[in-house]
Design a protein around this motif. Structure first.
Motif, PDB file in Angstrom:
ATOM      1  N   PRO A  41      26.074 -18.529  25.393  1.00  0.00           N
ATOM      2  CA  PRO A  41      26.363 -17.739  26.591  1.00  0.00           C
ATOM      3  C   PRO A  41      27.511 -16.749  26.392  1.00  0.00           C
ATOM      4  O   PRO A  41      27.546 -15.700  27.023  1.00  0.00           O
ATOM      5  CB  PRO A  41      26.706 -18.793  27.650  1.00  0.00           C
ATOM      6  N   ASP A  42      28.471 -17.091  25.542  1.00  0.00           N
ATOM      7  CA  ASP A  42      29.591 -16.194  25.255  1.00  0.00           C
ATOM      8  C   ASP A  42      29.815 -16.230  23.744  1.00  0.00           C
ATOM      9  O   ASP A  42      30.461 -17.140  23.210  1.00  0.00           O
ATOM     10  CB  ASP A  42      30.846 -16.650  26.003  1.00  0.00           C
ATOM     11  N   VAL A  43      29.273 -15.239  23.071  1.00  0.00           N
ATOM     12  CA  VAL A  43      29.300 -15.211  21.606  1.00  0.00           C
ATOM     13  C   VAL A  43      30.729 -15.182  21.068  1.00  0.00           C
ATOM     14  O   VAL A  43      31.088 -15.934  20.147  1.00  0.00           O
ATOM     15  CB  VAL A  43      28.511 -13.978  21.093  1.00  0.00           C
ATOM     16  N   ALA A  47      32.977 -33.177  14.310  1.00  0.00           N
ATOM     17  CA  ALA A  47      32.518 -33.930  15.483  1.00  0.00           C
ATOM     18  C   ALA A  47      32.857 -33.171  16.770  1.00  0.00           C
ATOM     19  O   ALA A  47      32.047 -33.132  17.713  1.00  0.00           O
ATOM     20  CB  ALA A  47      33.167 -35.315  15.488  1.00  0.00           C
ATOM     21  N   MET A  48      34.032 -32.567  16.803  1.00  0.00           N
ATOM     22  CA  MET A  48      34.430 -31.787  17.977  1.00  0.00           C
ATOM     23  C   MET A  48      33.550 -30.544  18.109  1.00  0.00           C
ATOM     24  O   MET A  48      33.167 -30.159  19.213  1.00  0.00           O
ATOM     25  CB  MET A  48      35.899 -31.402  17.866  1.00  0.00           C
ATOM     26  N   ALA A  49      33.216 -29.922  16.970  1.00  0.00           N
ATOM     27  CA  ALA A  49      32.350 -28.744  16.995  1.00  0.00           C
ATOM     28  C   ALA A  49      30.957 -29.108  17.495  1.00  0.00           C
ATOM     29  O   ALA A  49      30.331 -28.341  18.246  1.00  0.00           O
ATOM     30  CB  ALA A  49      32.265 -28.134  15.596  1.00  0.00           C
ATOM     31  N   LEU A  92      29.172 -27.351  20.662  1.00  0.00           N
ATOM     32  CA  LEU A  92      27.905 -26.645  20.543  1.00  0.00           C
ATOM     33  C   LEU A  92      26.833 -27.246  21.435  1.00  0.00           C
ATOM     34  O   LEU A  92      25.992 -26.528  21.984  1.00  0.00           O
ATOM     35  CB  LEU A  92      27.441 -26.623  19.087  1.00  0.00           C
ATOM     36  N   ASP A  93      26.872 -28.559  21.603  1.00  0.00           N
ATOM     37  CA  ASP A  93      25.926 -29.228  22.506  1.00  0.00           C
ATOM     38  C   ASP A  93      26.149 -28.761  23.939  1.00  0.00           C
ATOM     39  O   ASP A  93      25.188 -28.544  24.698  1.00  0.00           O
ATOM     40  CB  ASP A  93      26.070 -30.734  22.425  1.00  0.00           C
ATOM     41  N   GLN A  94      27.410 -28.588  24.314  1.00  0.00           N
ATOM     42  CA  GLN A  94      27.728 -28.097  25.646  1.00  0.00           C
ATOM     43  C   GLN A  94      27.230 -26.663  25.838  1.00  0.00           C
ATOM     44  O   GLN A  94      26.771 -26.281  26.925  1.00  0.00           O
ATOM     45  CB  GLN A  94      29.242 -28.140  25.887  1.00  0.00           C
ATOM     46  N   GLN A  95      27.284 -25.863  24.759  1.00  0.00           N
ATOM     47  CA  GLN A  95      26.832 -24.481  24.834  1.00  0.00           C
ATOM     48  C   GLN A  95      25.322 -24.396  25.070  1.00  0.00           C
ATOM     49  O   GLN A  95      24.839 -23.475  25.719  1.00  0.00           O
ATOM     50  CB  GLN A  95      27.181 -23.749  23.525  1.00  0.00           C
TER      51      GLN A  95
END
Length: 208
Positions: free
Chosen positions: A163-165, A197-199, A203-206
């Motif tokens: 959504p926000d590159v 793991a944080m990434a 990314l899952d949230q994105q």
């Protein structure tokens, strides 16, 4: 006894450091010596005489190629950045699968880098921290180096239809830099896995 530059070559032969590449000429010999000393002992703390001793060259030879220590620092940062990016993006080019896989693979590559006995952190992060905002040349070199990563991350974010590159690229870059600093300070390569793991969560949230 003069140090052997080859002693500091990454054991896996990955070639991520300019200082690990056998010098081809007098200029490279000076830069290789300076690179090792700057990156392992600090830019300000390393004097010209120390560089000359390690390189085994005369002061006149150094000043024939570099007008000042500041010019030598700029040349070293450029060479280290180019060498590291060639290694890093070369490794990334081997990663298969969608953009998400490629982004997460960044942290696997970082872990390999952190685990190398020759790992000394990022010379750009180290230089900016050491010189703070008082050296425009250092900051510009660091900004240019970081722009390569951000450009690549933006391309992956676009492919993912984030959504926000820009914000996606910046967020991954923060995890990237944080992992480097943490691994350097703690001498613990596993910080790359923590950042990965944080990434993944981010990314899952994105994907929403």
């Amino acid at each position: 006894m003069e140090d052997n530059v080859q002693e500091f070559c990454p054991l896996d032969g990955s070639g991520w450091s300019f200082a690990a590449i056998p010098p081809k000429n007098a200029r490279d010999k000076i830069m290789s010596a300076a690179s090792h000393l700057f990156c392992n002992h600090g830019f300000a703390a390393t004097g010209i005489d120390t560089i000359l001793t390690r390189a085994g060259t005369a002061k006149a030879t150094l000043y024939h190629h570099f007008k000042s220590k500041e010019e030598l620092i700029a040349a070293v940062l450029e060479a280290e950045g180019e060498t590291w990016r060639g290694w890093f993006f070369g490794r990334l080019s081997e990663v298969k699968g969608p953009a998400r896989n490629r982004i997460l693979a960044v942290f696997d590559i970082l872990e390999d880098w952190f685990a190398d006995p020759g790992f000394y952190g990022c010379p750009f992060i180290n230089a900016v921290a050491e010189f703070d905002t008082g050296n425009d040349a250092v900051r510009k070199a660091a900004d240019l180096h970081k722009q390569h990563l951000l450009t690549w991350l933006k391309a992956q974010a676009m492919e993912m239809k984030a959504p926000d590159v820009t914000e996606t690229a910046r967020s991954i870059a923060v995890l990237f830099d944080g992992a480097i600093v943490a691994a350097q300070h703690a001498r613990d390569p596993s910080f790359a896995r923590t950042a990965k793991a944080m990434a993944e969560c981010y990314l899952d949230q994105q994907r929403g």
